[in-house]
Design a protein around this motif. Structure first.
Motif, short mmCIF file in Angstrom:
data_model
loop_
_atom_site.label_atom_id
_atom_site.label_comp_id
_atom_site.label_asym_id
_atom_site.label_seq_id
_atom_site.Cartn_x
_atom_site.Cartn_y
_atom_site.Cartn_z
N ALA A 195 -3.47 3.01 10.79
CA ALA A 195 -2.68 1.86 11.50
C ALA A 195 -3.63 0.79 12.03
CB ALA A 195 -1.62 2.30 12.24
N ILE A 196 -4.53 1.72 12.94
CA ILE A 196 -5.38 0.67 13.89
C ILE A 196 -6.33 -0.29 12.61
CG2 ILE A 196 -7.43 0.75 15.34
CD1 ILE A 196 -6.10 3.10 16.41
N ASP A 197 -6.68 0.54 11.54
CA ASP A 197 -7.39 -0.09 10.62
C ASP A 197 -6.71 -1.34 10.18
OD1 ASP A 197 -9.60 1.57 11.35
OD2 ASP A 197 -9.28 2.72 9.45
N VAL A 212 0.97 -1.21 -0.04
CA VAL A 212 -0.06 -0.06 -0.11
C VAL A 212 0.87 1.11 -0.09
CG1 VAL A 212 -2.03 1.24 1.20
CG2 VAL A 212 -1.49 -1.24 1.23
N THR A 213 0.75 2.17 -1.07
CA THR A 213 1.53 3.04 -0.94
C THR A 213 0.49 4.59 -0.71
OG1 THR A 213 1.29 3.77 -3.55
CG2 THR A 213 3.09 2.42 -2.78
N PHE A 214 1.17 5.52 0.08
CA PHE A 214 0.38 6.67 0.18
C PHE A 214 1.15 7.78 -0.38
CE2 PHE A 214 -0.83 3.77 3.74
CZ PHE A 214 -2.05 3.85 3.65
N SER A 215 0.26 8.84 -0.93
CA SER A 215 0.94 10.06 -1.51
C SER A 215 1.56 10.74 -0.35
CB SER A 215 0.04 10.88 -1.97
OG SER A 215 -0.69 10.15 -2.94
N ASP A 216 2.62 11.70 -0.53
CA ASP A 216 3.25 12.49 0.29
C ASP A 216 2.31 13.60 0.63
OD1 ASP A 216 5.47 10.98 0.39
OD2 ASP A 216 6.52 12.29 -1.38
N PRO A 217 2.13 13.53 2.13
CA PRO A 217 1.02 14.58 2.50
C PRO A 217 1.74 15.83 2.59
CG PRO A 217 2.11 13.64 4.49
CD PRO A 217 2.69 12.97 3.17
N VAL A 218 0.71 17.01 2.16
CA VAL A 218 1.07 18.38 2.32
C VAL A 218 0.89 19.00 3.63
CG1 VAL A 218 0.55 20.72 1.21
CG2 VAL A 218 0.36 18.59 0.10
N ALA A 254 -7.00 -6.83 1.46
CA ALA A 254 -6.65 -5.49 0.58
C ALA A 254 -8.02 -4.93 0.39
CB ALA A 254 -6.34 -5.96 -0.66
N LEU A 255 -9.11 -5.42 0.26
CA LEU A 255 -10.49 -5.00 -0.02
C LEU A 255 -11.05 -4.33 1.41
CD1 LEU A 255 -12.07 -7.91 -2.18
CD2 LEU A 255 -11.52 -5.62 -2.94
N LYS A 256 -10.92 -5.38 2.45
CA LYS A 256 -11.36 -4.73 3.57
C LYS A 256 -10.56 -3.19 4.11
CE LYS A 256 -13.50 -8.35 6.03
NZ LYS A 256 -14.67 -7.69 6.42
N MET A 257 -8.94 -3.19 3.81
CA MET A 257 -8.32 -2.32 4.21
C MET A 257 -8.80 -1.03 3.08
SD MET A 257 -4.47 -3.19 4.50
CE MET A 257 -4.10 -5.01 5.65
N GLU A 311 -11.76 -0.46 2.12
CA GLU A 311 -12.96 0.23 2.55
C GLU A 311 -12.72 0.94 3.71
OE1 GLU A 311 -15.70 -3.00 3.12
OE2 GLU A 311 -17.28 -1.76 3.94
N ALA A 312 -11.73 0.30 4.59
CA ALA A 312 -11.43 1.16 5.90
C ALA A 312 -10.82 2.44 5.63
CB ALA A 312 -10.77 0.21 6.92
N PHE A 313 -9.95 2.53 4.70
CA PHE A 313 -9.19 3.46 4.14
C PHE A 313 -10.00 4.82 3.89
CE2 PHE A 313 -4.93 1.18 3.46
CZ PHE A 313 -4.70 0.87 4.82
N ILE A 314 -10.88 4.23 2.80
CA ILE A 314 -11.67 5.34 2.22
C ILE A 314 -12.72 5.78 3.35
CG2 ILE A 314 -13.45 5.51 0.75
CD1 ILE A 314 -12.21 3.38 -1.16
N ARG A 315 -13.11 5.07 4.21
CA ARG A 315 -14.13 5.44 5.23
C ARG A 315 -13.29 6.63 6.20
NH1 ARG A 315 -15.50 0.69 7.09
NH2 ARG A 315 -14.06 0.86 8.75
N THR A 316 -12.14 6.02 6.54
CA THR A 316 -11.42 6.93 7.65
C THR A 316 -10.95 8.48 6.86
OG1 THR A 316 -10.52 4.95 8.62
CG2 THR A 316 -9.56 6.89 8.87
#
Lengths: 782, 233
Positions: free
Chosen positions: A635-637, A611-617, A679-682, A684-689
């Motif tokens: 992380a908890i998710d 899982v890659t995240f974009s650099d935050p601004v 991956a599917l659950k993560m 879903e959790a990421f989008i929600r969070t």
């Protein structure tokens, strides 16, 4: 690009070239040669016939000319011959018998020679006697110039044919003196016969001509003996002879005056000008000219310029042949014969026409035969091609059936049905053949195998939901064979064309429903851009039947698998309660088995999720605090999901997170399913969070499945790391996901998950060191 | 490939483009672009941006003046030299440039295969690396109509940067691009400028400046009277 797609337009197939030569060029050349030979023979024959006809015509004309010349010579010869004979006789005759002999001889000549008109005898003393034909037929008029006193008379004594005197009378002679007459005077100093110019005889208006000869008698006197010959007889003769159909002859003197011609006294219709028709001949009209006899005038002109011979004259579109020749026994007379060309050349013309007709007919028939020959060749070639194609098709079909028959695991639902699609392409020449199976709940359709004949590649596992292809699903479920020439124009197949066919640019679609043992449509056999003959349907039916058996078995397996998964899930819930407490370092989560691992190990089937995240601004400290809070929640998710799905470990590295499963010495077949579910659950959790934090998805995920190596590192052994192509590919998938929030997987993952998850193809890509592969997007679990 | 030349990379000297051929105003255009420079040209009409890029590529005949690239006047070169020189130009154009009959990987390499002598293997390798750099799983081998707009956008960037071009003619290259793609693209052009490539960035307004302000060395505005220098910042 496949080499089959490269077409060099410059290269001409040798077979095509040979076919062109044998079927077009050679027959065409032979036909042209045959036509040329026929034309040459025809033209040569025509020329020979024409020349022969012309030669024959000329010979005939010459013969006619000679004959006429002889006839004319024979006609006028009695006059001159009579003069010669009479003068010789009279020269030595005693004076007292001279008259008697003159009358006797002359009467005999008049009786025997019809063209002779009269005879004269005069001497230098002015004596004159004459015998001529009287107006009454068979009566001869003996005329003698007598002097009574000072008056001179013509004494006429008429005798019949038996010599009996029937009448006598006298007629004043006026001042007539024979010595003053031209026929007398012109003989002076002339040796032999002297012909006078023709003149109209006043008595009967006949055109006559006088021949005279001077001689001396024994008594010392000079005599002139003359004979008049009528040219009317000559004209009648010329009128009687037949020269061709409309031929005509004329005799003219050297001044161009007509001596004799057909219908001399009446200007003939055929050769006359309009004004002269029916008029009587006069001395003026005897002069040959363009107004009275235009054709003869032209012929005469030609004679005067070119001399005697034949000439072709054209007037008012008609051609004439004019023959001119000098006449013997005459004073410069010219015989002119005019014949319309068509009279003599009609044979040649007819022969020419016949020849041309024959040549034309032969050429037309030869052309037709040539055309038929070419057509027949083409038909034969076409037939041969069809037979060859049918033979090769038969071989293809037999081979296909044989290959299908000997294929191992043909009815094993877990084995790939590649032989079926390959042979379908072979038999139908389709661009692509594919087998699609309905999911057990009918919510979607999955491609068991798809074979692209041009690329020679197999793919499969595409899944399409019912919602995307509702009309297509309904059409298939009706159970009928459907053939659509343009899939993009048919409502039932339009969406299928857009989703599947457009990628390779196919248009025609043939669909054969697959009915299994469950007596319902379980799938569909699809052919793209296929050429299917009606008799080939049996092969589709065969493949459909085999596929039906396979699909039935697969459906039953799925049902059993579903039952087992449900049971396994229950077991997992029970096991979860006895898991050991987690230890955290760089690992967000680890399996208890990790504690027992030391050193580096190689694992055959590791499932890796990156899982890659974009650099935050980050603008200020508050941003940092809120960001850390957000990351903590994420992380908890992750931890929750990882524990739930029993992943092996979750490693954090900067803005990347690596989840792994299957790092066991024994290959775990369920590892990839766990990773995919996680991956599917993560996601879903990421989008929600993230949505709670009012942020767009700033992550992407990538999954790969394959061998990797790794293990616990460091003295304390709390650091677990994993390397290998599987990890790299998972990273590549994550970094190259098409959009944020997307889970991109490799072809290896797709091959395992395609029956249980909904995946969409992103396409084929080439990566250095990896070669060509497909990337898929994991959408959802079925 | 070592290239040595002195002077400006691209220079327009009173270049008056043919109005009939381009539709651009027949006025003199002047511009100098040194190696490593990036000039931003504010141009309202994007079709004119395409024609202006054509002028820079020597594709539009001139009424007068000259356009020199790497010291060579386009008008003074023969066809082979022109073709060779154009192999050193990378373009992102708004003109339709993906043929339907050809897969994208061939279309990407086609320009370099035609204009240069770089081997296909080298190009294939470089294109695959660039594809990954721009967020693709590899060099796409699909037909263009099978690709999403964003992936085609990425392929556009790959094609422009393939073959280490000396000049980049970019027509509003980052319109509708994702943040990741913009970042990758800016990294790529920065790297290109580092090896001496010049960049002509044609776009409308100052949208580009918000993420590449520091990279622009000069800014011009396209008007009916030619280029007008605008203040930066």
């Amino acid at each position: 690009m496949s080499s089959k797609e490269i077409i060099d337009p410059v290269v001409i197939d040798e077979t095509d070239r040979e076919r062109t030569w044998v079927h077009f060029v050679l027959p065409f050349f032979l036909t042209v040669v045959a036509l040329g030979v026929i034309a040459w023979v025809g033209i040569t024959s025509y020329k020979a016939t024409n020349n022969g006809a012309l030669k024959l015509t000329r010979d005939l004309m010459d013969a006619s000319q000679r004959y006429i010349g002889q006839e004319v010579g024979g006609y006028i010869m009695p006059a001159s011959a009579g003069d010669m004979v009479a003068s010789s006789m009279l020269a030595y005759t005693p004076p007292q018998l001279r008259d008697k002999i003159f009358y006797s001889y002359s009467t005999t000549m008049l009786q025997k020679v019809p063209q002779l008109q009269s005879f004269y005898l005069a001497n230098d003393q002015g004596d004159f006697i004459l015998i001529t034909r009287a107006q009454q037929k068979g009566v001869f008029d003996h005329i003698k110039l007598v002097t009574k006193g000072k008056q001179r008379f013509f004494r006429h004594t008429l005798y019949n044919i038996r010599g009996i005197k029937i009448k006598e009378y006298e007629q004043s002679a006026g001042q007539y003196d024979p010595r003053e007459r031209s026929w007398y005077k012109d003989t002076a100093n002339v040796k032999g016969i002297k012909w006078a110019k023709p003149f109209l005889f006043p008595a009967d208006r006949q055109l006559v001509m006088t021949s005279s000869i001077r001689f001396h008698s024994d008594d010392g006197h000079t005599f002139v003996y003359a004979a008049n010959i009528s040219l009317n007889e000559l004209s009648d003769y010329l009128g009687d002879i037949k020269i061709g159909h409309d031929g005509n002859a004329m005799i003219v003197d050297n001044d161009g005056r007509m001596i004799a011609a057909r219908d001399m006294l009446i200007v003939p219709h055929l050769f006359s000008s309009r004004w002269a028709v029916g008029r009587r001949l006069t001395s003026e009209s005897r002069v040959l000219g363009p107004t009275n006899h235009p054709i003869f005038a032209l012929g005469y002109d030609h004679y005067r310029v070119m001399g005697p011979g034949a000439a072709y004259i054209t007037r008012k579109g008609k051609s004439y042949i004019v023959l001119s020749s000098k006449l013997k026994y005459s004073t410069g007379w010219v015989l002119l014969i005019v014949v319309p060309e068509k009279d003599f050349s009609s044979f040649a013309t007819q022969s020419r026409r016949q020849s041309l007709k024959f040549v034309g007919i032969i050429i037309v028939f030869s052309g037709l035969l040539g055309g038929l020959f070419i057509r027949q060749l083409r038909r034969a070639e076409r037939g041969l091609r069809i037979i060859t194609e049918q033979r090769s098709q038969m071989i293809r079909e037999s081979t296909a059936v044989w290959k299908v028959a000997v294929a191992p695991d043909l009815f094993n639902p877990t084995a790939e049905p590649t032989v079926l699609t390959e042979q379908l392409v072979q038999v139908t020449q389709a661009r692509r053949a594919s087998l699609w199976r309905f999911l057990h709940d009918g919510a979607g359709i999955i491609c068991e195998d798809s074979y692209d004949g041009m690329q020679n590649t197999h793919t499969g596992g595409f899944q399409i939901g019912r919602s995307q292809l509702e009309p297509f699903f309904l059409a298939v479920e009706e159970g009928n064979i459907i053939e659509v020439p343009s899939a993009d124009l048919d409502e039932r197949t339009k969406a299928f064309d857009r989703l599947v066919m457009r990628e390779i640019g196919t248009h025609a679609l043939s669909m054969y429903p697959i009915t299994g043992s469950l007596q319902r449509v379980q799938g569909v056999l699809i052919l793209e851009d296929a050429t299917i003959a009606p008799y080939q349907q049996y092969f589709m039916a065969l493949v459909s039947a085999i596929s039906g058996i396979r699909f039935s078995a697969q459906t039953q397996n799925e049902s059993r698998l579903s039952s087992r998964e449900d049971a396994k899930e229950k077991d997992n819930k029970i096991e979860k309660s006895i898991l050991s407490p987690l230890q955290f370092n760089n690992l967000l989560m680890q399996d208890p088995a990790l504690d027992s691992m030391r050193g580096v190990g190689v694992y055959d089937a590791v499932a890796v999720l990156v899982v890659t995240f974009s650099d935050p601004v980050i603008m200020n400290v508050r941003d940092v605090e809120s960001l850390l809070t957000l990351i903590s929640r994420l992380a908890i998710d992750v931890k929750t999901v990882a524990e739930e799905k029993q992943l092996f470990a979750v490693e954090l590295a900067g803005h990347r997170m690596i989840c792994m499963a299957g790092c066991t010495t024994q290959s775990d077949s369920n590892a990839l399913v766990c990773i995919a579910d996680a991956a599917l659950k993560m996601r879903e959790a990421f989008i929600r969070t993230l949505a709670d934090a009012d942020l767009e998805p700033v992550f992407s995920m990538g999954i790969d499945y394959g061998p990797a190596f790794g293990g616990m590192l460091g003295e304390e052994g709390h650091v677990f790391n994993l390397w290998g192509q599987t990890v790299s590919l998972a990273e590549l998938m994550a970094e190259s996901a098409s959009d944020p929030g997307v889970i991109q997987v490799t072809e290896r993952v797709y091959a395992v998950l395609r029956e249980q998850y909904l995946l969409r193809s992103r396409g084929t890509f080439f990566a250095s060191n990896l070669g060509v592969g497909r990337a898929y997007t994991l959408v959802a679990r079925r | 490939m070592k290239i040595s030349f002195t002077g400006p990379l691209l220079e327009l000297k009173n270049a008056v483009p043919s109005f009939e051929e381009s539709g651009l105003p027949p006025v003199p255009f002047n511009m100098r672009l040194m190696p490593g420079d990036c000039v931003f040209i504010d141009i309202h009409d994007i079709s004119r941006a395409t024609m202006l890029a054509d002028v820079c590529s020597g594709l539009v005949p001139l009424e007068s003046g000259s356009v020199q690239f790497m010291g060579f006047d386009w008008c003074r070169l023969n066809e082979k030299e022109v073709n060779s020189l154009r192999g050193r130009i990378g373009r992102i154009t708004k003109r339709r440039s993906w043929p339907d009959f050809m897969p994208v990987h061939m279309a990407i390499m086609l320009q370099q295969l035609y204009h240069t002598t770089i081997s296909q293997e080298t190009l294939l390798f470089d294109a695959a690396v660039l594809s990954e750099e721009f967020g693709l799983p590899g060099l796409p081998m699909l037909n263009p109509n099978s690709m999403s707009a964003m992936d085609l956008h990425r392929a556009n960037c790959v094609r422009a940067l393939l073959g280490r071009p000396q000049l980049l003619l970019l027509e509003d290259p980052m319109r509708d691009a994702s943040r990741e793609l913009i970042d990758a693209f800016l990294r790529a052009i920065t790297r290109a400028r580092d090896y001496g490539a010049g960049v002509v960035w044609l776009a409308s307004g100052n949208a580009m400046r918000k993420y590449y302000q520091q990279g622009v060395t000069s800014a011009l505005r396209f008007t009916d009277n030619g280029f007008v220098t605008v203040r930066m910042g």
